[in-house]
Design a protein around this motif. Sequence first.
Motif, PDB file in Angstrom:
ATOM      1  N   SER A   1       0.863  -1.175   0.000  1.00  0.00           N
ATOM      2  CA  SER A   1       0.000   0.000   0.000  1.00  0.00           C
ATOM      3  C   SER A   1       0.904   1.232   0.000  1.00  0.00           C
ATOM      4  O   SER A   1       2.120   1.138   0.239  1.00  0.00           O
ATOM      5  CB  SER A   1      -0.874   0.011   1.255  1.00  0.00           C
ATOM      6  N   GLY A   2       0.321   2.379  -0.258  1.00  0.00           N
ATOM      7  CA  GLY A   2       1.103   3.612  -0.187  1.00  0.00           C
ATOM      8  C   GLY A   2       1.685   3.822   1.191  1.00  0.00           C
ATOM      9  O   GLY A   2       2.840   4.259   1.337  1.00  0.00           O
ATOM     10  N   GLU A   3       0.912   3.482   2.225  1.00  0.00           N
ATOM     11  CA  GLU A   3       1.377   3.656   3.611  1.00  0.00           C
ATOM     12  C   GLU A   3       2.588   2.768   3.903  1.00  0.00           C
ATOM     13  O   GLU A   3       3.579   3.214   4.490  1.00  0.00           O
ATOM     14  CB  GLU A   3       0.232   3.325   4.574  1.00  0.00           C
ATOM     15  N   ARG A   4       2.526   1.519   3.474  1.00  0.00           N
ATOM     16  CA  ARG A   4       3.640   0.603   3.746  1.00  0.00           C
ATOM     17  C   ARG A   4       4.871   0.973   2.919  1.00  0.00           C
ATOM     18  O   ARG A   4       6.004   0.807   3.365  1.00  0.00           O
ATOM     19  CB  ARG A   4       3.215  -0.840   3.488  1.00  0.00           C
ATOM     20  N   LEU A   5       4.641   1.494   1.722  1.00  0.00           N
ATOM     21  CA  LEU A   5       5.761   1.950   0.911  1.00  0.00           C
ATOM     22  C   LEU A   5       6.452   3.131   1.593  1.00  0.00           C
ATOM     23  O   LEU A   5       7.686   3.195   1.649  1.00  0.00           O
ATOM     24  CB  LEU A   5       5.264   2.336  -0.481  1.00  0.00           C
ATOM     25  N   HIS A   6       5.665   4.045   2.139  1.00  0.00           N
ATOM     26  CA  HIS A   6       6.239   5.165   2.894  1.00  0.00           C
ATOM     27  C   HIS A   6       7.071   4.661   4.074  1.00  0.00           C
ATOM     28  O   HIS A   6       8.129   5.228   4.388  1.00  0.00           O
ATOM     29  CB  HIS A   6       5.140   6.103   3.394  1.00  0.00           C
ATOM     30  N   LYS A   7       6.594   3.592   4.719  1.00  0.00           N
ATOM     31  CA  LYS A   7       7.332   3.055   5.871  1.00  0.00           C
ATOM     32  C   LYS A   7       8.688   2.493   5.468  1.00  0.00           C
ATOM     33  O   LYS A   7       9.612   2.433   6.284  1.00  0.00           O
ATOM     34  CB  LYS A   7       6.499   1.983   6.582  1.00  0.00           C
ATOM     35  N   MET A   8       8.820   2.066   4.213  1.00  0.00           N
ATOM     36  CA  MET A   8      10.116   1.605   3.715  1.00  0.00           C
ATOM     37  C   MET A   8      11.028   2.783   3.382  1.00  0.00           C
ATOM     38  O   MET A   8      12.239   2.732   3.611  1.00  0.00           O
ATOM     39  CB  MET A   8       9.943   0.766   2.443  1.00  0.00           C
ATOM     40  N   ILE A   9      10.442   3.839   2.835  1.00  0.00           N
ATOM     41  CA  ILE A   9      11.225   4.960   2.319  1.00  0.00           C
ATOM     42  C   ILE A   9      11.572   5.992   3.389  1.00  0.00           C
ATOM     43  O   ILE A   9      12.714   6.479   3.461  1.00  0.00           O
ATOM     44  CB  ILE A   9      10.443   5.666   1.187  1.00  0.00           C
ATOM     45  N   ASP A  10      10.594   6.341   4.215  1.00  0.00           N
ATOM     46  CA  ASP A  10      10.765   7.482   5.129  1.00  0.00           C
ATOM     47  C   ASP A  10      11.965   7.372   6.062  1.00  0.00           C
ATOM     48  O   ASP A  10      12.676   8.370   6.267  1.00  0.00           O
ATOM     49  CB  ASP A  10       9.477   7.709   5.933  1.00  0.00           C
ATOM     50  N   PRO A  11      12.256   6.187   6.644  1.00  0.00           N
ATOM     51  CA  PRO A  11      13.453   6.106   7.504  1.00  0.00           C
ATOM     52  C   PRO A  11      14.750   6.415   6.743  1.00  0.00           C
ATOM     53  O   PRO A  11      15.678   6.986   7.307  1.00  0.00           O
ATOM     54  CB  PRO A  11      13.443   4.654   7.988  1.00  0.00           C
ATOM     55  N   LEU A  12      14.791   6.080   5.450  1.00  0.00           N
ATOM     56  CA  LEU A  12      15.989   6.341   4.654  1.00  0.00           C
ATOM     57  C   LEU A  12      16.089   7.824   4.309  1.00  0.00           C
ATOM     58  O   LEU A  12      17.209   8.361   4.207  1.00  0.00           O
ATOM     59  CB  LEU A  12      15.956   5.496   3.374  1.00  0.00           C
ATOM     60  N   ILE A  13      14.962   8.484   4.140  1.00  0.00           N
ATOM     61  CA  ILE A  13      14.972   9.928   3.892  1.00  0.00           C
ATOM     62  C   ILE A  13      15.609  10.641   5.077  1.00  0.00           C
ATOM     63  O   ILE A  13      16.368  11.610   4.923  1.00  0.00           O
ATOM     64  CB  ILE A  13      13.542  10.465   3.641  1.00  0.00           C
ATOM     65  N   GLY A  14      15.344  10.135   6.298  1.00  0.00           N
ATOM     66  CA  GLY A  14      15.854  10.771   7.497  1.00  0.00           C
ATOM     67  C   GLY A  14      17.255  10.379   7.898  1.00  0.00           C
ATOM     68  O   GLY A  14      17.821  10.928   8.839  1.00  0.00           O
ATOM     69  N   GLU A  15      17.862   9.403   7.182  1.00  0.00           N
ATOM     70  CA  GLU A  15      19.196   8.952   7.546  1.00  0.00           C
ATOM     71  C   GLU A  15      20.244  10.027   7.303  1.00  0.00           C
ATOM     72  O   GLU A  15      20.181  10.770   6.329  1.00  0.00           O
ATOM     73  CB  GLU A  15      19.598   7.705   6.725  1.00  0.00           C
ATOM     74  N   LYS A  16      21.235  10.064   8.166  1.00  0.00           N
ATOM     75  CA  LYS A  16      22.379  10.984   8.016  1.00  0.00           C
ATOM     76  C   LYS A  16      23.600  10.182   7.619  1.00  0.00           C
ATOM     77  O   LYS A  16      23.783   9.059   8.009  1.00  0.00           O
ATOM     78  CB  LYS A  16      22.642  11.728   9.321  1.00  0.00           C
TER      79      LYS A  16
END
Length: 199
Positions: free
Chosen positions: A184-199
């Motif tokens: 789903s869009g929500e589960r896809l976000h859960k895969m992507i969002d932590p990587l967006i926030g990585e430093k």
Amino acid sequence: MGRSRTVSAVGFAAMVVVSAAALSACDGGGSAGKGSRTEFVAGADGVSTVPKGERRLPNELRGDTLQGKHLDVADLKGKIVVINVWGSTCPPCRAEAPLFSKVARETRAKGVAFVGIDTRDASRTAGLAFEANHGVTYPSLYDPVGKLVLYGFPRGSLNPQAIPSTIVLDREGKIAARALQPLSGERLHKMIDPLIGEK
């Protein structure tokens, strides 16, 4: 010389059969666990992830898109790359495609790029119709015999094993997450969002 060519042809045909078998399920099923070199964690939500220090680069993921343009995923280093493996005859692939297109639009400004791999269609026509029917605006590599899927990911890494499969690369171009089922869009976000926030 002729015999050598025959053996090579037979060997390649066998690899194509293995590749097709590996991607034969259209229900996204598959098992996760510990790879031979990479330790990854399989979540209860069906998403497997790799800790940052243990991620590996994919092998070459390049070729022509359905539109006939050359694309090399390595050129997208610096972006988070979502790779979706699909086929136009796969019902779960059709169901998730509009959701992927929506998330691609939502995350583009955050440095996320989407790339499809069409690994089932015997001609580009079916793949192009799939993209048009489901509003897919990001490019898809055309991989009718599964060569990219078979050779594009190191053994023991989070590699696609069915369609649909989704692989996410971090900003260093390394394999960070995988799902072997429709998202789903929500589960896809859960895969992507932590990587967006990585430093």
